[in-house]
Design a protein around this motif. Structure first.
Motif, PDB file in Angstrom:
ATOM      1  N   GLY A 103      35.131  54.931  28.635  1.00 21.84           N
ATOM      2  CA  GLY A 103      35.990  55.275  29.759  1.00 21.84           C
ATOM      3  C   GLY A 103      37.020  54.188  30.005  1.00 21.84           C
ATOM      4  O   GLY A 103      37.715  53.735  29.087  1.00 21.84           O
ATOM      5  N   ARG A 104      37.114  53.749  31.260  1.00 25.65           N
ATOM      6  CA  ARG A 104      38.124  52.744  31.615  1.00 25.65           C
ATOM      7  C   ARG A 104      37.802  51.349  31.089  1.00 25.65           C
ATOM      8  O   ARG A 104      38.666  50.471  31.107  1.00 25.65           O
ATOM      9  N   MET A 105      36.566  51.132  30.619  1.00 29.83           N
ATOM     10  CA  MET A 105      36.186  49.828  30.071  1.00 29.83           C
ATOM     11  C   MET A 105      36.648  49.726  28.623  1.00 29.83           C
ATOM     12  O   MET A 105      35.866  49.680  27.685  1.00 29.83           O
ATOM     13  N   SER A 106      37.974  49.709  28.464  1.00 28.87           N
ATOM     14  CA  SER A 106      38.577  49.739  27.142  1.00 28.87           C
ATOM     15  C   SER A 106      39.942  49.068  27.196  1.00 28.87           C
ATOM     16  O   SER A 106      40.486  48.819  28.282  1.00 28.87           O
ATOM     17  N   HIS A 107      40.464  48.769  26.010  1.00 28.63           N
ATOM     18  CA  HIS A 107      41.826  48.240  25.900  1.00 28.63           C
ATOM     19  C   HIS A 107      42.497  48.956  24.739  1.00 28.63           C
ATOM     20  O   HIS A 107      41.865  49.155  23.684  1.00 28.63           O
ATOM     21  N   PRO A 108      43.760  49.352  24.883  1.00 28.78           N
ATOM     22  CA  PRO A 108      44.435  50.072  23.800  1.00 28.78           C
ATOM     23  C   PRO A 108      44.396  49.337  22.463  1.00 28.78           C
ATOM     24  O   PRO A 108      44.348  49.983  21.404  1.00 28.78           O
ATOM     25  N   GLY A 126      39.335  45.875  37.111  1.00 32.02           N
ATOM     26  CA  GLY A 126      39.559  44.542  37.648  1.00 32.02           C
ATOM     27  C   GLY A 126      38.894  43.431  36.859  1.00 32.02           C
ATOM     28  O   GLY A 126      38.420  42.448  37.436  1.00 32.02           O
ATOM     29  N   THR A 127      38.864  43.581  35.551  1.00 29.71           N
ATOM     30  CA  THR A 127      38.261  42.561  34.700  1.00 29.71           C
ATOM     31  C   THR A 127      39.019  42.507  33.381  1.00 29.71           C
ATOM     32  O   THR A 127      39.933  43.287  33.138  1.00 29.71           O
ATOM     33  N   GLY A 128      38.643  41.560  32.524  1.00 27.34           N
ATOM     34  CA  GLY A 128      39.280  41.421  31.231  1.00 27.34           C
ATOM     35  C   GLY A 128      38.399  41.936  30.110  1.00 27.34           C
ATOM     36  O   GLY A 128      37.234  42.281  30.311  1.00 27.34           O
ATOM     37  N   MET A 129      38.978  41.990  28.900  1.00 28.29           N
ATOM     38  CA  MET A 129      38.244  42.425  27.717  1.00 28.29           C
ATOM     39  C   MET A 129      38.744  41.654  26.513  1.00 28.29           C
ATOM     40  O   MET A 129      39.942  41.388  26.382  1.00 28.29           O
ATOM     41  N   PHE A 130      37.810  41.322  25.615  1.00 28.16           N
ATOM     42  CA  PHE A 130      38.177  40.617  24.397  1.00 28.16           C
ATOM     43  C   PHE A 130      38.862  41.576  23.429  1.00 28.16           C
ATOM     44  O   PHE A 130      38.398  42.695  23.193  1.00 28.16           O
ATOM     45  N   MET A 135      41.320  37.357  25.147  1.00 27.53           N
ATOM     46  CA  MET A 135      41.060  38.083  26.386  1.00 27.53           C
ATOM     47  C   MET A 135      42.354  38.630  26.970  1.00 27.53           C
ATOM     48  O   MET A 135      43.378  37.931  27.035  1.00 27.53           O
ATOM     49  N   GLN A 136      42.291  39.893  27.380  1.00 27.66           N
ATOM     50  CA  GLN A 136      43.409  40.524  28.072  1.00 27.66           C
ATOM     51  C   GLN A 136      42.870  41.301  29.259  1.00 27.66           C
ATOM     52  O   GLN A 136      41.728  41.788  29.230  1.00 27.66           O
TER      53      GLN A 136
END
Length: 353
Positions: A103-108, A126-130, A135-136
């Motif tokens: 779901g939203r816990m993703s990065h393009p 409201g958090t980042g992702m590797f 990290m972005q």
């Protein structure tokens, strides 16, 4: 302790013991989602537990959240997973593939199509992702249309069929840990005004529809779900109605006759007791951080039927043997949890090594 080493019926499978390998992301798949070359050895090494639940496995391009996680929706994925299930079965083990839509816990940058993530509503966690460049911040997702919600249910159905074609004994729906299914539960992530938002019944609808579709496709006795009532990570807040939502959800899932419900428990003991009363099939409990001297206590008390463990199984391929012999356990190397090669993956020593 002895009761955890007794056989138990789980769906259409009889397990030799009541120990479960909890699902753990390892990020060692190919970039197209095909499981990595070492995955068959990794899982086969751990076939001594009663049931292996695999790492979260995306049912579609939209479902991917993290770098190099496996998928189960293309012929290449099926072929890759077939090597794993065969290796586990050759060792006498049993394996369910966990179906996880982030779901939203993703990065393009982490997905095959590089598109904006999808979610119940346009609310960022409201958090980042590797990502491959470090990290972005996770961008705001695009809300699924009502028709796209139905298509996502169909994606889960297809992934479940693909898992069975790959030789899995069943599938576990990831309805926990702030990913898509739980995003529908939480008012902090779901402000929809259609039939998938608002009331308890509407916010639970997506999970029930996914479970029903998979049960229809592969059989209820090969279908299961993992839940984490009360989880508050990454912007998830289920609100004051949270416990009642889970009571409603469990009662609805119970009607489907699924193989098991798997609870990742860090919340309310009274709610856990209510789940036990409402659920009439097998119940698996994962208490993160449970000390070794408490292993088997929840099975012995009759609260649950099986107990799931993560880090201890990761670091001890012969976890059941060590536990039964009261032998020392390897310590998990946190630096090798995600990505990499054999180190911290297939090189943990067994007692006989």
């Amino acid at each position: 302790m002895n009761s955890i080493f007794t056989p138990v019926r789980l769906g259409r499978t009889t397990l030799p013991n009541r120990l479960v390998m909890a699902p753990m992301t390892r990020s060692r798949a190919a970039f197209d989602g095909t499981p990595g070359e070492l995955a068959a050895e990794y899982y086969a090494q751990r076939a001594g537990v009663g049931l292996i639940v695999t790492e979260g496995t995306q049912p579609s391009d939209d479902g991917q959240g993290y770098l190099t996680t496996p998928g189960i929706y293309t012929p290449a994925h099926v072929a890759g997973w077939r090597k794993i299930t065969s290796a586990v079965h050759d060792k006498g083990g049993h394996i369910f593939i966990q179906l996880m839509h982030a779901g939203r816990m993703s990065h393009p940058d982490n997905t095959p199509h590089h598109r904006q993530s999808v979610a119940p509503s346009a609310i960022a966690p409201g958090t980042g992702m590797f990502t491959a460049i470090g990290m972005q911040d996770i961008p705001t997702p695009r809300p699924l249309t009502t028709e796209e919600v139905r298509q996502t249910v169909a994606d889960f159905r297809h992934a479940a069929r693909s898992a069975i074609e790959a030789g899995a004994d069943g599938v576990e729906i990831h309805g926990a840990n702030a990913y898509l299914v739980q995003q529908f539960f939480a008012p902090s992530a779901n402000t929809r005004t259609d039939q998938y938002g608002g009331s308890i019944e509407n916010r639970a609808r997506f999970a029930v529809e996914v479970a029903a579709a998979i049960a229809e496709e592969i059989g209820a006795d090969r279908t299961s779900i993992r839940l984490s009532p009360g989880t508050t990570i990454w912007g998830i807040d289920e609100g004051a109605e949270g416990p009642d939502l889970y009571r409603y959800l469990i009662a609805e899932l119970d009607k489907l006759g699924l193989a098991y419900v798997h609870i990742m428990h860090q919340g309310s003991e009274p709610l856990l007791a209510d789940i036990r009363k409402l659920w009439h099939k097998s119940l698996i409990l994962n208490r993160p951080g449970r000390p070794r001297d408490q292993i088997g206590a929840d099975v012995a008390s009759g609260l649950v039927d099986l107990e799931a463990y993560g880090q201890m199984v990761l670091a001890n391929p012969d976890f059941a043997v060590r536990l039964k012999a009261n032998a020392a356990m390897n310590e998990a190397d946190h630096n090798t949890y995600f990505g990499g090669t054999a180190r911290g993956y297939i090189d943990y020593p067994a007692l006989s090594a």
